[in-house]
Each structure stands twice: as C-alpha cells, then as structure tokens.
Design a protein around this motif. Structure first.
Motif, PDB file in Angstrom:
ATOM      1  N   GLY A  40       0.817  -1.216   0.000  1.00 19.52           N
ATOM      2  CA  GLY A  40       0.000   0.000   0.000  1.00 19.52           C
ATOM      3  C   GLY A  40       0.846   1.259   0.000  1.00 19.52           C
ATOM      4  N   SER A  41       0.187   2.378  -0.055  1.00 16.78           N
ATOM      5  CA  SER A  41       0.841   3.681  -0.038  1.00 16.78           C
ATOM      6  C   SER A  41       0.384   4.434   1.206  1.00 16.78           C
ATOM      7  N   VAL A  42       1.309   5.088   1.881  1.00 17.21           N
ATOM      8  CA  VAL A  42       0.961   5.843   3.086  1.00 17.21           C
ATOM      9  C   VAL A  42       1.076   7.346   2.870  1.00 17.21           C
ATOM     10  N   GLY A  43       1.297   7.772   1.657  1.00 18.70           N
ATOM     11  CA  GLY A  43       1.371   9.193   1.372  1.00 18.70           C
ATOM     12  C   GLY A  43       2.796   9.698   1.357  1.00 18.70           C
ATOM     13  N   ARG A  44       2.932  10.944   0.985  1.00 15.45           N
ATOM     14  CA  ARG A  44       4.265  11.520   0.816  1.00 15.45           C
ATOM     15  C   ARG A  44       4.917  11.899   2.133  1.00 15.45           C
ATOM     16  N   GLU A  45       4.185  12.551   3.020  1.00 16.62           N
ATOM     17  CA  GLU A  45       4.837  13.109   4.196  1.00 16.62           C
ATOM     18  C   GLU A  45       4.100  12.894   5.508  1.00 16.62           C
ATOM     19  N   GLY A  46       2.854  12.526   5.467  1.00 15.63           N
ATOM     20  CA  GLY A  46       2.049  12.464   6.685  1.00 15.63           C
ATOM     21  C   GLY A  46       2.635  11.608   7.789  1.00 15.63           C
ATOM     22  N   THR A  47       3.029  10.397   7.459  1.00 17.65           N
ATOM     23  CA  THR A  47       3.549   9.483   8.476  1.00 17.65           C
ATOM     24  C   THR A  47       4.861   9.986   9.054  1.00 17.65           C
ATOM     25  N   VAL A  48       5.735  10.496   8.214  1.00 25.50           N
ATOM     26  CA  VAL A  48       7.031  10.990   8.675  1.00 25.50           C
ATOM     27  C   VAL A  48       6.843  12.175   9.615  1.00 25.50           C
ATOM     28  N   VAL A  49       5.945  13.071   9.280  1.00 24.62           N
ATOM     29  CA  VAL A  49       5.681  14.239  10.120  1.00 24.62           C
ATOM     30  C   VAL A  49       5.129  13.805  11.469  1.00 24.62           C
ATOM     31  N   GLN A  50       4.187  12.895  11.478  1.00 28.41           N
ATOM     32  CA  GLN A  50       3.561  12.459  12.721  1.00 28.41           C
ATOM     33  C   GLN A  50       4.530  11.707  13.617  1.00 28.41           C
TER      34      GLN A  50
END
Length: 68
Positions: A40-50
């Motif tokens: 799957g894909s978790v997006g570009r930046e959301g997970t890293v930011v959180q």
C-alpha cells in the motif's frame, strides 16, 4: 488529541506546547509498516511528520531545559 495531518501537528505545537502523545509514534510506525509491507501507499509526508513530531515531543519531555 488525535493528530492526522501535518497542519494538525503544527496546531498541536502552537496550542498545546508541542506535546504529542508518544503512543502516536508507535501506532503510526506499526500501521505504516503493515501498509507498506502489504504493497500500500501511506502518502508523501504524513507518516514521517507524525512519527517525527511525536518522537521529538517525547525527547523534549525527557530532556531538562534551562529557563532563559
């Protein structure tokens, strides 16, 4: 407080003194690993930011600060 997006992280920093629950980093890391592992894909930046902000918040609570 539930944080989902980067703007909500910025709001937590300004309104709540930068305190973000440490549990957030653990849960988001685990969920992202499962999603990526499954293709799957978790997006570009959301997970890293959180995850990064929750980790920095935890370190900030542990490290003593001097009053200036």
């Amino acid at each position: 407080m539930r944080i989902v997006t980067a703007p909500e992280v910025m709001y937590a920093v300004s309104a709540h003194g930068g305190r973000i629950r440490t549990r957030l980093a653990v849960v988001k890391s685990f969920a992202s690993a499962l999603c990526i592992g499954g293709g799957g894909s978790v997006g570009r930046e959301g997970t890293v930011v959180q995850v990064g902000s929750a980790f920095a918040s935890a370190v900030g609570r542990l490290v003593p600060r001097r009053a200036s």
